[in-house]
Enzyme design. Structure first.
Site, short mmCIF file in Angstrom:
data_model
loop_
_atom_site.label_atom_id
_atom_site.label_comp_id
_atom_site.label_asym_id
_atom_site.label_seq_id
_atom_site.Cartn_x
_atom_site.Cartn_y
_atom_site.Cartn_z
N GLY A 155 67.53 58.22 -4.77
CA GLY A 155 67.45 59.26 -5.96
C GLY A 155 66.78 60.32 -6.10
N GLU B 241 59.14 60.65 -6.54
CA GLU B 241 60.23 59.82 -7.08
C GLU B 241 61.05 60.49 -8.02
OE1 GLU B 241 61.63 56.93 -6.61
OE2 GLU B 241 60.13 55.40 -6.20
N ASP B 242 62.21 60.25 -8.32
CA ASP B 242 62.94 60.55 -9.47
C ASP B 242 62.60 59.91 -10.62
OD1 ASP B 242 63.93 58.27 -8.28
OD2 ASP B 242 66.00 58.73 -8.73
N ASP C 154 60.04 52.93 -13.16
CA ASP C 154 60.43 52.08 -14.22
C ASP C 154 59.61 51.14 -14.43
OD1 ASP C 154 62.14 50.99 -15.85
OD2 ASP C 154 64.18 51.24 -14.75
N LYS D 23 59.14 56.25 -16.96
CA LYS D 23 59.86 55.46 -17.98
C LYS D 23 58.84 54.41 -18.33
CE LYS D 23 64.34 53.59 -18.84
NZ LYS D 23 65.67 53.15 -18.31
N PHE E 195 69.22 53.92 -20.40
CA PHE E 195 69.52 54.11 -19.14
C PHE E 195 69.98 55.73 -19.07
CE2 PHE E 195 72.44 53.67 -15.52
CZ PHE E 195 71.57 53.18 -14.72
N ASP F 35 71.80 57.48 -10.54
CA ASP F 35 73.15 56.97 -10.59
C ASP F 35 73.66 55.64 -11.29
OD1 ASP F 35 71.68 55.01 -8.78
OD2 ASP F 35 73.63 54.29 -8.27
N ARG G 100 75.06 61.15 -9.47
CA ARG G 100 73.75 61.66 -8.87
C ARG G 100 74.22 63.28 -8.93
NH1 ARG G 100 70.84 57.67 -6.28
NH2 ARG G 100 72.18 55.92 -5.44
C1 PRP Z 1 64.87 53.93 -8.58
C2 PRP Z 1 63.96 55.10 -8.42
C3 PRP Z 1 62.65 54.34 -7.93
C4 PRP Z 1 62.97 52.94 -8.51
C5 PRP Z 1 61.91 52.60 -9.70
O1 PRP Z 1 65.79 53.65 -7.23
O2 PRP Z 1 64.36 56.07 -7.28
O3 PRP Z 1 62.78 53.94 -6.48
O4 PRP Z 1 64.29 52.97 -8.96
O5 PRP Z 1 62.17 51.46 -10.21
P1 PRP Z 1 60.95 50.38 -10.33
O6 PRP Z 1 59.62 51.17 -11.05
O7 PRP Z 1 61.51 49.62 -11.38
O8 PRP Z 1 60.68 49.88 -9.30
P2 PRP Z 1 66.92 52.90 -7.16
O9 PRP Z 1 66.61 51.48 -6.97
O10 PRP Z 1 67.89 52.88 -8.48
O11 PRP Z 1 67.62 53.27 -5.61
P3 PRP Z 1 68.04 54.84 -5.37
O12 PRP Z 1 66.76 55.84 -5.46
O13 PRP Z 1 68.77 54.68 -4.14
O14 PRP Z 1 69.17 55.27 -6.90
#
Ligand code: PRP
Length: 192
Positions: A57, A111-112, A115, A143, A165, A172, A178
């Site tokens: 991401g 990071e994007d 969460d 978030k 969300f 994505d 994306r």
């Molecule tokens: C997203 C984002 C972080 C992670 C954060 O990645 O890029 O790496 O979730 O979530 P957390 O704080 O709950 O751990 P994702 O798993 O959606 O994969 P992607 O980047 O390949 O879309």
């Protein structure tokens, strides 16, 4: 002002292309300042800041962010994924490690979105044992309403206080959206 056509599957744009560009520019300026004038550079050999992009991401954010940083940088990629099968909540799997060592380097994790915090917690622990000169974190979206483990974030573009969300700008849903240049919520009928 960017003339944006909004994808019909989106419910609401949370952060427009212009708002994102403006925050990314501010983050880039702050990072430049901190690593050139604020003593954030700790590398004993004075090597450039190393940005670590968390795939997949954060790739879009990294690409824009590096062009707003006006000091030397390098970048590398790590790919981690949550197991997401419900049996081990918060468990993170390493899919692809960094290509190059971070020993005695200044590292900025990019990071994007942060969460629950589990991914960042996993990365920080994994990087700490490699003995970098410093580790800091930059996320486009914090978030924090969803946080399960406390994590320290040094730079954030936007803080979300509502648990919505979001997709776009690298993020994505089922690998789609994306490429949207803005960040938006999906209409419920497109969420399965
Ligand atoms: C997203 C984002 C972080 C992670 C954060 O990645 O890029 O790496 O979730 O979530 P957390 O704080 O709950 O751990 P994702 O798993 O959606 O994969 P992607 O980047 O390949 O879309």
């Amino acid at each position: 002002m960017t003339n944006q056509t909004i994808d019909k599957r989106m419910e609401r744009v949370l952060y427009s292309q212009d708002e994102i560009a403006s925050r990314v520019a501010a983050l880039g300026a702050q990072i430049t300042h901190d690593y050139t004038h604020n003593g954030y550079s700790r590398d004993p050999q004075g090597r450039p800041l190393k940005l670590v992009c968390v795939l997949r991401g954060a790739m879009v954010f990294l690409a824009d962010l590096i062009r707003q940083i006006s000091t030397d940088v390098e970048y590398d990629f790590i790919y981690v994924s949550s197991y997401g099968n419900g049996t081990s909540p918060g468990a993170v799997r390493l899919v692809k490690d960094l290509d190059l060592p971070i020993y005695q380097r200044d590292v900025l994790i990019v990071e994007d979105i942060i969460d629950t915090g589990h991914t960042l917690d996993y990365l920080r622990r994994g990087f700490a044992v490699r003995d970098p000169a410093s580790i800091r974190v930059c996320t486009l979206v914090d978030k924090r309403v969803r946080r399960e483990v406390p994590v320290e974030i040094d730079y954030s573009g936007f803080v979300m206080d509502k648990n919505e969300f979001i997709v776009g700008y690298g993020m994505d849903y089922g690998e789609l959206y994306r490429n949207l240049p803005y960040i938006a919520t999906l209409k419920p009928e497109y969420i399965r």
